[in-house]
Design an enzyme around this catalytic site. Structure first.
Site, mmCIF file in Angstrom:
data_model
loop_
_atom_site.group_PDB
_atom_site.id
_atom_site.type_symbol
_atom_site.label_atom_id
_atom_site.label_comp_id
_atom_site.label_asym_id
_atom_site.label_seq_id
_atom_site.Cartn_x
_atom_site.Cartn_y
_atom_site.Cartn_z
ATOM 1 N N CYS A 89 10.258 7.205 3.845
ATOM 2 C CA CYS A 89 8.996 6.817 4.461
ATOM 3 C C CYS A 89 8.304 8.050 5.042
ATOM 4 C CB CYS A 89 9.222 5.718 5.481
ATOM 5 S SG CYS A 89 7.705 4.778 5.850
ATOM 6 N N HIS A 175 12.185 1.587 2.476
ATOM 7 C CA HIS A 175 13.383 1.755 3.307
ATOM 8 C C HIS A 175 14.610 1.192 2.591
ATOM 9 C CE1 HIS A 175 11.446 3.314 6.930
ATOM 10 N NE2 HIS A 175 10.435 2.535 6.607
ATOM 11 N N GLU A 177 17.465 2.378 3.006
ATOM 12 C CA GLU A 177 18.596 2.577 3.918
ATOM 13 C C GLU A 177 18.765 1.481 4.952
ATOM 14 O OE1 GLU A 177 15.396 3.487 6.751
ATOM 15 O OE2 GLU A 177 15.636 3.450 4.586
#
Length: 232
Positions: A89, A175, A177
């Protein structure tokens, strides 16, 4: 022991599921708070990998938040030294900027769980596992693809969702993660933005429960594949 530096900008946007992949490979992880970091000392720290995480700022906020200038200088040094980089991001936007690409508002917020569409280059990349798994989108700015890099993914709203430069740089607008078990931290931390965008946190909470386990599995495949490619 291999050294990884993880630079965060807000507490709730951490390494998430990427942490497990790094720990399994024997990385010693150094957590760094970007806004308060000693960037001169950090530039001298040994690192086999640097991860630049997300946050509510944009690269256009450099004048208001001067630490971003120091962070960009640090990223440029990592690029010059060929230190493997993962940007997520804001992190990907900072890397793209450091590589000479522009970052600009999309004109709309892209927030929520949804799939990505892989490009031809994406299907041959570490992202190949993400053919059907919804990922978490949470951004209003987007990067152009840096010179020499490959565009790996897109969505209906954003045509640039991921890029790779050689074997040592990976930028993700979304995202991958996120650890869905802690989605409540994201919802609380971004409560103002969600209200402004007219997004019901109940929807995000339900989707995190629905897709979280699958996303964690696919994320580890992606991260492990990329780390293998980078020789880590």
């Amino acid at each position: 022991m291999k050294q990884a530096i993880a630079i965060s900008h807000v507490d709730f946007e951490g390494l998430g599921t990427l942490r497990a992949s790094l720990e399994e490979r024997g990385f010693e992880i150094r957590q760094v708070d970007g806004p308060t970091a000693d960037w001169n000392a950090l530039a001298q720290a040994p690192a086999d990998l640097v991860v630049i995480l997300g946050g509510p700022l944009g690269v256009a906020d450099e004048a208001a938040y001067p630490f971003l200038s120091k962070e960009l200088a640090f990223i440029k040094r990592c690029l010059a030294d060929k230190i493997p980089l993962i940007g997520i991001c804001l992190g990907a936007q900072l890397i793209a900027t450091s590589l000479g690409a522009s970052v600009a508002p999309m004109g709309a917020k892209e927030i929520g769980f949804g799939p990505i569409e892989l490009t031809q280059a994406g299907t041959a990349s570490a992202l190949a596992a993400l053919t059907a798994t919804p990922v978490l989108h949470w951004h209003g700015d987007a990067f152009d693809i840096p010179p020499g890099a490959s565009n790996l993914a897109q969505t209906a709203i954003g045509k640039h969702q991921a890029f790779a430069l050689g074997k040592h740089v990976l930028g993700l607008q979304f995202h991958l993660e996120v650890d869905a078990r802690f989605i409540e931290r994201w919802l609380v931390g971004n409560a103002g933005e969600l209200a402004q965008a007219g997004i019901d946190p109940k929807t995000l909470r339900a989707d995190a429960q629905r897709y979280g386990e699958e996303l964690a599995t696919m994320a580890q495949i992606v991260f492990d594949t990329w780390l293998d490619t980078a020789g880590l």
